[in-house]
Design a protein around this motif. Sequence first.
Motif, PDB file in Angstrom:
ATOM      1  N   ALA A 263       0.854  -1.198   0.000  1.00 14.07           N
ATOM      2  CA  ALA A 263       0.000   0.000   0.000  1.00 14.07           C
ATOM      3  C   ALA A 263       0.886   1.242   0.000  1.00 14.07           C
ATOM      4  O   ALA A 263       0.612   2.222  -0.711  1.00 14.07           O
ATOM      5  N   GLY A 264       1.966   1.211   0.776  1.00 17.63           N
ATOM      6  CA  GLY A 264       2.905   2.343   0.794  1.00 17.63           C
ATOM      7  C   GLY A 264       3.538   2.509  -0.576  1.00 17.63           C
ATOM      8  O   GLY A 264       3.654   3.624  -1.106  1.00 17.63           O
ATOM      9  N   GLY A 265       3.924   1.400  -1.184  1.00 18.58           N
ATOM     10  CA  GLY A 265       4.519   1.440  -2.520  1.00 18.58           C
ATOM     11  C   GLY A 265       3.542   2.044  -3.516  1.00 18.58           C
ATOM     12  O   GLY A 265       3.902   2.905  -4.324  1.00 18.58           O
ATOM     13  N   LEU A 266       2.297   1.600  -3.423  1.00 18.24           N
ATOM     14  CA  LEU A 266       1.271   2.132  -4.325  1.00 18.24           C
ATOM     15  C   LEU A 266       1.051   3.626  -4.078  1.00 18.24           C
ATOM     16  O   LEU A 266       0.837   4.402  -5.008  1.00 18.24           O
ATOM     17  N   GLY A 267       1.145   4.020  -2.801  1.00 18.11           N
ATOM     18  CA  GLY A 267       0.931   5.417  -2.439  1.00 18.11           C
ATOM     19  C   GLY A 267       1.989   6.352  -2.994  1.00 18.11           C
ATOM     20  O   GLY A 267       1.736   7.544  -3.159  1.00 18.11           O
TER      21      GLY A 267
END
Length: 512
Positions: A263-267
């Motif tokens: 999710a952090g990567g996607l963010g």
Amino acid sequence: MPGGDQELGSYYVGVDVGTGSVRAALVDQRGILLAFADQPINQWEPQFNHHEQSSEDIWVACCIVTNKVVQGIDLNQIRGLGFDATCSLVVLDKQFHPLPVNHEGDSHRNIIMWLDHRAVNQVHRINETKHSVLQYVGGVMSVEMQAPKLLWLKENLRETCWDKAGHFFDLPDFLSWKATGVTARSLCSLVCKWTYSAEKGWDDSFWKMVGLEDLVADNYSKIGNQVLPPGTCLGNGLTPEAAKDLGLPAGIAVAASLIDAHAGGLGVIGADVRGHGLACEGQPVTSRLAIICGTSSCHMGISKNPIFVPGVWGPYFSAMVPGFWLNEGGQSVTGKLIDHMVQGHAAFPELQAKATARCQSIYAYLNSHLDLIKKTQPVGFLTVDLHVWPDFHGNRSPLADLTLKGMVTGLKLSQDLDDLAILYLATVQAIAFGTRLIIEAMESAGHSISTLFLCGGLGKNPLFVQMHADITGMPVVLSQEVESVLVGAAILGACASGDFASVQVHLCFCEV
Ligand SMILES: Nc1ncnc2c1ncn2[C@@H]1O[C@H](COP(=O)(O)OP(=O)(O)O)[C@@H](O)[C@H]1O
Ligand SMILES: O=C(CO)[C@H](O)[C@H](O)COP(=O)(O)O
């Protein structure tokens, strides 16, 4: 989240379950965070290397934070909900009640946490099989993945847990089930932690070879036989019961989840950086490495074609950004290691007292203390004769050796605040050197990385960020919105709502 044709005034809720706390955010259609709340969660360590949590505790914490972030707004404007969480193993019985994962028989503790290293013997045997699925986890399965933990439960808690179990969930999938009643699993969790292939599905021969043939026999119903891409809308949305718990309207879209690092990567990874004068402007997205730094650090690099990096997890297809392969390097303890070193030092009480007196966090105090004692040299030179080897909980990447231990060289008899500050600096530097080793391994295998996008709790520490820039020699880009992991979770909810067709995000950035 560009390109949506939704009405102005639509909101999305993201819930992020980290190792130490649960966070929620209310995010608008521009990806801007309007409200934030967090709540600590319990952890148990009944014996060395056994780490457990409770899915009931975690759900209660999710409800507390979600109720807080939507206070005072018109609930009809909320269009979607997304969860991300650590990749811990949740065990429920056939009626969806918690089962104990411990010898004490305490069913409240029904989660084997991701950092639990109890299944050392089991993972060793799994790796000895040299099965072809291991190629897709960097060549060596980690003790932190789910197969060794399942085998441990079968071999150690057969009657009290294994035989009674009806559902083994990755924590992100447990949360989406709890919200919707849908037991479908996210492609992200199954591909990254359970050996599922986005292209070929489950490999029966792997489970049979490692002694978990019972999972195959019932057509994988206990570990997931319906698999959906992250962001897919689940069932009929939020159930009335979960809606009441969370303080949200029943029926809103709930997304298939992501692991927290993803999710952090996607963010951050797909961010549109145009107009900020950043060096990475115009470079392909595959030249970016997202580093999500919390209790652990996760190094997420994507590519158009599969790249096999020894000791780095993956390549995983579509597990984070649809259509791209993902390699995930990692350091099992980073924030946890810094906390461990600082809190265990003889001068810690003095540090706490002085930081409190100045109304500062201990890390802000230590950073300014280092500035005071550095004299004319740059701060990094304070550690010329003090060095840390950071593998206190084994090495996840690129050495993939869980037996490694930590080390400090250059200790003296004094233990004052200066010594503590310098030990803290050496620990931060050691972690940054670990990142450099991971990048070198990824580049030797074919990645071409030029910019780091950093987020997570440690992204709030300027020393940690600066040392990563100095030691890797790469610019570090930070999102103006520090809670990028939560933005990633909210993006899932926005996609599930149908308001957005893609998972791209616009944010503002600054460069170190
Ligand atoms: N403002 C801050 N300054 C320095 N370190 C911080 C700050 N906030 C959080 N951290 C560190 O970040 C780590 C936790 O990050 P977080 O992303 O909250 O973890 P998790 O997602 O694993 O629960 C801890 O080690 C903590 O000390
Ligand atoms: O393995 C991981 C992701 O694949 C993470 O290390 C794990 O989920 C813990 O995350 P955090 O350090 O943010 O609590």
